[in-house]
Design an enzyme around this catalytic site. Structure first.
Site, PDB file in Angstrom:
ATOM      1  N   TYR A   1      30.508  58.779  45.468  1.00 52.17           N
ATOM      2  CA  TYR A   1      29.908  57.503  45.226  1.00 52.17           C
ATOM      3  C   TYR A   1      28.462  57.275  45.514  1.00 52.17           C
ATOM      4  CZ  TYR A   1      31.003  57.507  50.268  1.00 52.17           C
ATOM      5  OH  TYR A   1      31.020  57.670  51.743  1.00 52.17           O
TER       6      TYR A   1
ATOM      7  N   ASN B   1      34.003  62.724  58.180  1.00 49.96           N
ATOM      8  CA  ASN B   1      33.908  61.430  57.731  1.00 49.96           C
ATOM      9  C   ASN B   1      34.784  61.430  56.346  1.00 49.96           C
ATOM     10  OD1 ASN B   1      32.680  58.699  57.171  1.00 49.96           O
ATOM     11  ND2 ASN B   1      31.727  59.989  55.392  1.00 49.96           N
ATOM     12  N   GLU B   2      35.458  60.524  55.953  1.00 49.26           N
ATOM     13  CA  GLU B   2      36.037  60.606  54.926  1.00 49.26           C
ATOM     14  C   GLU B   2      36.692  61.942  54.204  1.00 49.26           C
ATOM     15  OE1 GLU B   2      33.255  58.374  52.128  1.00 49.26           O
ATOM     16  OE2 GLU B   2      33.605  56.598  53.542  1.00 49.26           O
ATOM     17  N   PRO B   3      37.458  62.626  54.864  1.00 47.52           N
ATOM     18  CA  PRO B   3      38.081  63.706  54.079  1.00 47.52           C
ATOM     19  C   PRO B   3      38.858  63.444  52.969  1.00 47.52           C
ATOM     20  CG  PRO B   3      39.229  63.164  56.165  1.00 47.52           C
ATOM     21  CD  PRO B   3      38.001  62.197  56.104  1.00 47.52           C
TER      22      PRO B   3
END
Length: 832
Positions: free
Chosen positions: A288, A478-480
């Site tokens: 993203y 963060n965001e695995p």
């Protein structure tokens, strides 16, 4: 087939048109009863219609007649607008339009004037639907008839006999293709089809070859292979079972056909898919940081009339109104926790050593006063924590201490997010993310990672004291849930073990330290709730349940693609919710998930929140963004234990910085430290009282002693075109065309049970003329600012201010406000 399309305009039932945007590599032979008008926006395509082939380039137009067999190919991908026209619904003037054939192909007759009105009609239809206004349906109606009139006037062909003959054959061909699709697994023959159609086998063979352009056996085998490939990917069934299920007489016939088509054995194909899953199979395999809005439709804007069909002016005399009577101020009131002040954020630990960013944070603390701060990378290599001399690991916390000392000096406590992997400990040092790279690899040796975490935790306690550190929330990573291209390990079981090792190591130093879940990006359309359920279930089984839950929210709806290079700009694509309360529904959704998991008593910290993940969406600098954040904050006030806006500043090292400071960044401040409009969302909210009197769409009323605080806002939702991810005519200096800005908003709020007498009213307001840096920059000429200009400009980026008096009699007073589009307004009413 590599075709992805979505309908960018949803017309009402009386408009016989549909408009799609296609992003494609190839589309195999097909036909439909509607006319289809195609316009190439980007790239080159080869299109074959009824056996004839043409090459189309940017802005070429072609019309596909009803039931014409056509196929499209593009070597490097292309983007097209497709307008489907149902001619049968236009027969209001005693003309049988369905018997007419059109010859409209700019590749064969490139006469600009003949096609100008067609392009104008397409562009005008899109512009008229860029936002919702009361007259849009009538505009659509008139433009659809205008489009058909231009086709009749300029492109009508004398080919009705050909069409009638073709229509007869299309009915037969449609029956045959439908039969093949429905009965492909029954292993029928061409003679079976011929008997069904009362035709001879040789005639049907020639007929199929002529109109489909391919031998029957090739087409039939291709259909069976398509279904078999799906089974290979989605099931673990044997090759023999898949062959028989999909109409092959025996497995060897299937293997021969498969190898001829795909140049490999089915078993090898299945293994390859398992090792290299595509984006189609795993929609969360995104990056993203490459998220950018689409601007394919920009080419159409040059065809718009100088007399705009849509009114994108400032508000006229049109108003909408809200009147709320009898709001008692002495009944039982709801105490407020002001959880929006729990967290603020900055990109990474190393940025907190930057004097410019420190000054922004000092300004934010002075005017709002947050309690905690979230940031990434406290262990990353730019903090110089880990080195190795020979075989000996060494840990140095000098820069970490400087960061934490600064934060504590301005009354901010850190969220200790244990990230990211130091190079000396990384299994794969080349696994990086962000413009200034973070290493997001698992550790090569879990013991060495545990050694670092234990030493680091003990250092924090020794330097800052146990009582202080026990107030700091800890987490890891963060965001695995994101792909291996980003923060994920590509192996959930490995990450779960990594989490437990980190959890256990911190708890072994001090059991009272609060250790939460990793930051979880939950985007419903990607199915990431499954990851949350699996993670929590694993933690329950392994005695490492988080002490708090840590979530992120962005409004982006990520569109899964069929391959990395599918989109021409090599960027991840997204669109946005058409509904106005997606944020509220999201919060309800995650609370339901956590309640189902038995975690309803755990704190839920939203540690990242913004409208979009993109650092390049021009809408982010506008007053829309300010109003969007205010509306969603007030409508969900205190529903979570934090609402952490991401991020402090556009001066963030995730993506390269453009030279223009109004580039659509995510920050509260521009890269030069100018306050953006969203700063005043938190500034106004910080002036609210501690008791809630009443709230509703457009207003929020609190009490502090004998004074009353009111925030009002005028939110306008974007149109369907922007929701579809298309910027169309949004430019650097024209960013409001996705909104109907023709209405102001009159609010009248009557407070009752107040003390009689005179009251002073102080009002602060932010709109397109006051307080929003981007809009003020536009009014100043939209010229890049020099450092000297920036200092002067800083003083202009302040709210409007107004004072007045109200008189309360019969224990009632009425507060009124006229809000411009996207305006947010804070008023304090105090007795004199």
């Amino acid at each position: 087939m590599l075709d992805e399309r979505h309908e960018i305009i949803e017309f009402g039932p009386h408009i016989p048109l549909k408009i799609f945007i296609h992003k494609l590599g190839s589309v195999s032979k097909h036909w439909h009863s509607s006319l289809e008008l195609l316009m190439v926006l980007e790239g080159n395509i080869s299109i074959t219609v009824d056996g004839e082939t043409w090459q189309l380039k940017d802005e070429d137009v072609i019309l596909i007649n009803s039931n014409s067999i056509h196929e499209i190919h593009s070597e490097n991908g292309a983007v097209m607008i497709a307008v489907q026209i149902k001619l049968s619904l236009f027969n209001q003037f005693q003309t049988d339009l369905t018997s007419i054939v059109f010859d409209c192909n700019s590749a064969t007759t490139p006469d600009f004037k003949r096609y100008a009105n067609i392009r104008f009609a397409i562009a005008s239809l899109i512009q008229a639907n860029s936002y919702h206004s009361d007259g849009t349906d009538y505009m659509n109606y008139s433009l659809s008839y205008y489009l058909v009139s231009q086709l009749l006037e300029n492109f009508k062909s004398n080919a009705s006999e050909t069409l009638q003959k073709q229509q007869k054959y299309m009915e037969r061909l449609t029956r045959i293709i439908n039969f093949i699709n429905e009965h492909y697994a029954e292993n029928f023959s061409l003679s079976d089809l011929a008997a069904m159609e009362n035709l001879s086998v040789p005639y049907l063979s020639q007929f199929f070859d002529k109109y489909m352009g391919v031998k029957f056996i090739q087409y039939y085998t291709g259909i069976k292979l398509e279904h078999a490939v799906s089974d290979l990917i989605s099931t673990k069934d044997s090759i023999e079972t898949i062959a028989m299920r999909n109409g092959f007489t025996e497995s060897h016939a299937f293997i021969r056909a498969f190898k001829k088509q795909y140049q490999m054995l089915p078993s090898a194909f299945r293994k390859q898919q398992a090792q290299n899953p595509t984006l189609t199979a795993h929609a969360n395999d995104i990056n993203y940081l490459l998220l950018e809005p689409s601007n394919y439709l920009q080419a159409l804007t040059k065809y718009l009339s100088t007399n705009d069909l849509s009114a994108h002016s400032m508000p006229s005399a049109v108003h909408k109104e809200l009147v709320v009577s009898d709001i008692p101020v002495t009944e039982t009131l709801t105490p407020l926790r002001h959880t929006f002040k729990t967290f603020t954020s900055v990109g990474r630990a190393a940025e907190l050593l930057d004097r410019n960013i420190q000054e922004m944070l000092i300004d934010l603390q002075k005017n709002v006063g947050f309690r905690y701060i979230k940031f990434h990378g406290i262990l990353s290599d730019d903090m110089m924590v880990v080195s190795r001399i020979g075989q000996e690991l060494r840990f140095t916390y000098t820069l970490v201490d400087q960061v934490l000392d600064f934060l504590l000096s301005i009354q901010l406590k850190p969220l200790i997010q244990l990230s990211f992997m130091p190079k000396e400990l990384a299994e794969n040092p080349d696994k990086t993310v962000c413009y200034c790279p973070f290493i997001t690899s698992p550790p090569a040796d879990m013991k060495e990672w545990n050694f670092l975490i234990e030493d680091f935790t003990r250092h924090l306690i020794e330097r800052y004291g146990l009582d202080e550190v026990k107030q700091w929330p800890f987490t890891v990573w963060n965001e695995p849930v994101t792909s291996k291209k980003m923060f994920g390990f590509g192996d959930d079981a490995l990450f779960f073990r990594f989490y437990k090792h980190t959890y256990d190591t911190v708890k072994s130093v001090c059991q009272d330290i609060q250790f939460g879940s990793p930051s979880m990006l939950y985007i419903e359309n990607l199915g990431n709730a499954d990851w949350i359920y699996r993670f929590v279930g694993w933690c329950q089984e392994n005695n490492c349940l988080p002490d708090f839950m840590n979530i992120h929210y962005y409004a982006d709806i990520i569109l899964p693609t069929s391959g990395d290079d599918f989109f021409l700009n090599k960027a991840t694509a997204s669109c946005f919710p058409k509904i106005t309360d997606d944020f509220s529904l999201f919060i309800g959704g995650v609370k339901k998930i956590f309640k189902t998991l038995g975690l309803q008593d755990k704190p839920v910290y939203m540690t990242e929140w913004n409208f979009t993940m993109s650092h390049r969406n021009l809408i982010s600098d506008t007053s829309f963004k300010t109003c969007y954040i205010m509306k969603n904050l007030l409508k969900n006030y205190d529903r979570l234990d934090s609402f952490c806006y991401w991020s402090l500043t556009d001066l963030i090292r995730e993506n390269p910085l453009p030279p223009n400071q109004f580039h659509g960044g995510l920050g509260i401040y521009t890269s030069s430290g100018l306050r953006k409009g969203v700063f005043y969302v938190f500034y106004f909210a910080n002036m609210l009282g501690d008791e809630l009197i009443a709230s509703g769409d457009g207003y929020f009323i609190t009490r502090k002693g004998d004074s009353y605080q009111i925030i009002t806002y005028h939110y306008i939702h974007y149109g369907d075109l922007f929701a579809a991810g298309e910027l169309f005519d949004i430019t650097e200096t024209n960013r409001y065309t996705a909104f109907d800005t023709t209405k102001s908003f009159d609010i009248s709020l009557q407070l009752t049970e107040v003390a009689n007498g005179n009251y002073n009213v102080k009002e602060y307001f932010v709109n397109r003329h006051h307080g929003n840096a981007y809009d003020i920059w536009l009014e100043m000429g939209a010229i890049p600012l020099s450092p000297k200009d920036t200092d002067l400009f800083r003083g202009l980026c302040v709210p409007g201010f107004h004072q007045s008096r109200l008189y309360a009699e019969k224990h009632a007073l009425t507060y009124t406000a006229e809000l411009k589009p996207f305006e947010i307004r804070f008023a304090e009413i105090s007795p004199l």
